[in-house]
Design an enzyme around this catalytic site. Structure first.
Site, PDB file in Angstrom:
ATOM      1  CE  LYS A  13      -2.071  -1.215   3.892  1.00 21.09           C
ATOM      2  NZ  LYS A  13      -1.421  -2.515   4.189  1.00 21.09           N
ATOM      3  NE  ARG A  86      -4.970  -1.518   9.719  1.00 21.45           N
ATOM      4  CZ  ARG A  86      -3.847  -1.033   9.169  1.00 21.45           C
ATOM      5  NH1 ARG A  86      -3.797   0.192   8.700  1.00 21.45           N
ATOM      6  NH2 ARG A  86      -2.797  -1.782   9.112  1.00 21.45           N
ATOM      7  NE  ARG A 125       7.657  -2.099   6.438  1.00 18.99           N
ATOM      8  CZ  ARG A 125       6.350  -2.081   6.542  1.00 18.99           C
ATOM      9  NH1 ARG A 125       5.627  -1.589   5.563  1.00 18.99           N
ATOM     10  NH2 ARG A 125       5.757  -2.558   7.612  1.00 18.99           N
ATOM     11  NE  ARG A 158       5.604  -0.246  10.377  1.00 17.59           N
ATOM     12  CZ  ARG A 158       4.522  -0.373   9.626  1.00 17.59           C
ATOM     13  NH1 ARG A 158       4.443   0.290   8.469  1.00 17.59           N
ATOM     14  NH2 ARG A 158       3.522  -1.136   9.995  1.00 17.59           N
ATOM     15  NE  ARG A 169       1.892  -4.998  11.019  1.00 14.98           N
ATOM     16  CZ  ARG A 169       3.036  -4.868  10.339  1.00 14.98           C
ATOM     17  NH1 ARG A 169       4.177  -5.291  10.875  1.00 14.98           N
ATOM     18  NH2 ARG A 169       3.030  -4.337   9.144  1.00 14.98           N
TER      19      ARG A 169
END
Ligand code: AP5
Ligand code: MG
Ligand code: ZN
Length: 211
Positions: A13, A86, A125, A158, A169
């Site tokens: 996203k 969400r 990431r 993160r 998640r």
């Protein structure tokens, strides 16, 4: 035109938003980025959100909805809603907020992806502290290790990109967010988001949008 990007953690996203903002003039509204900004500025909102985010859980709807409502006072057009709504409650709240502003959601891009690739994407990431762009240790390396190509900002991992947090998640995504695919039934454009580069994904999205 206002868009929603709907997809699992790591579906791309944020990366897709970079392309749509740069090439099509959208502005990204990422609730995750807004929360992280509040956390680093140690605001009351940040303190509240941090306990949920660091565990991989969703921040309560009331907190999230009022943050978005405040944002929309400044700008409510040509937005990409990245990671919002969400939950059903957030989707209904967003409809109400936009109705009051005489605006609406035009399209919902659903990034469909095989879950087996998500873990590798998220654990690899790296994010720029300055501009929030996403890199990847293998798939999307910065030109110089540890620093952003655009502004030289330091790259960081993160706190919720750890395996146990990613699992939580994903559970939250399946139980609370995936049902929105039905909610937006008439606006959904489904795009295959695995097995392609970010550029290819962008091209696919532009094609289905007919833009
Ligand atoms: P948020 O920041 O929104 O995280 P998320 O939804 O888990 O999604 P990610 O940002 O992890 O993934 P992405 O889809 O943006 O993927 P990316 O492009 O970076 O939310 C974080 C937390 O905040 C939530 O858990 C919750 O606590 C809270 N929160 C936020 N919004 C909320 C809300 N509305 N309500 C309640 N709580 C909320 O890509 C991932 C990696 O893959 C990168 O390394 C990238 O370089 C790489 N990559 C991207 N595309 C490709 C490709 N095509 N091929 C190979 N690699 C790729
Ligand atoms: Mg993101
Ligand atoms: Zn940067």
């Amino acid at each position: 035109m206002n868009l929603i990007l709907l997809g699992a953690p790591g579906s791309g996203k944020g990366t897709l938003s970079e392309f749509l903002c740069e090439k099509n003039g959208f502005t990204q509204l990422s609730t995750g980025d807004l929360f992280r900004e509040n956390i680093s500025n140690k605001t009351q909102l940040g303190l509240e959100a941090q306990k949920y985010m660091n565990e991989g859980n969703l921040v309560p709807d009331s907190v999230t909805n009022s943050m978005v409502e405040n944002y929309l006072k400044e700008k409510a057009q040509d937005l990409i809603f990245d990671g919002f709504p969400r939950t059903d409650d957030q989707a209904l709240a967003l409809d109400n907020m936009l109705e009051k502003l005489n605006d609406q959601i035009d399209k919902v891009i659903y990034l469909d992806i095989d879950e087996s690739v998500l873990l590798g994407r998220l654990t690899g990431r790296l994010i720029c502290k300055v501009c929030k762009r996403s890199y990847h240790k293998v798939n999307r390396k910065p030109l110089n290790e540890g620093v952003c190509d655009f502004d030289g900002g330091e790259l960081f991992t993160r706190p919720d990109d750890q395996e146990d947090k990613i699992k939580t998640r994903l559970e939250a995504y399946h139980s609370q967010t995936a049902p929105l695919i039905k909610f937006y039934n008439d606006k959904i454009l489904k795009v295959e988001a695995g097995n392609c580069t970010p550029e290819e994904l962008y091209n696919r999205v532009v094609e289905v949008m007919g833009a």
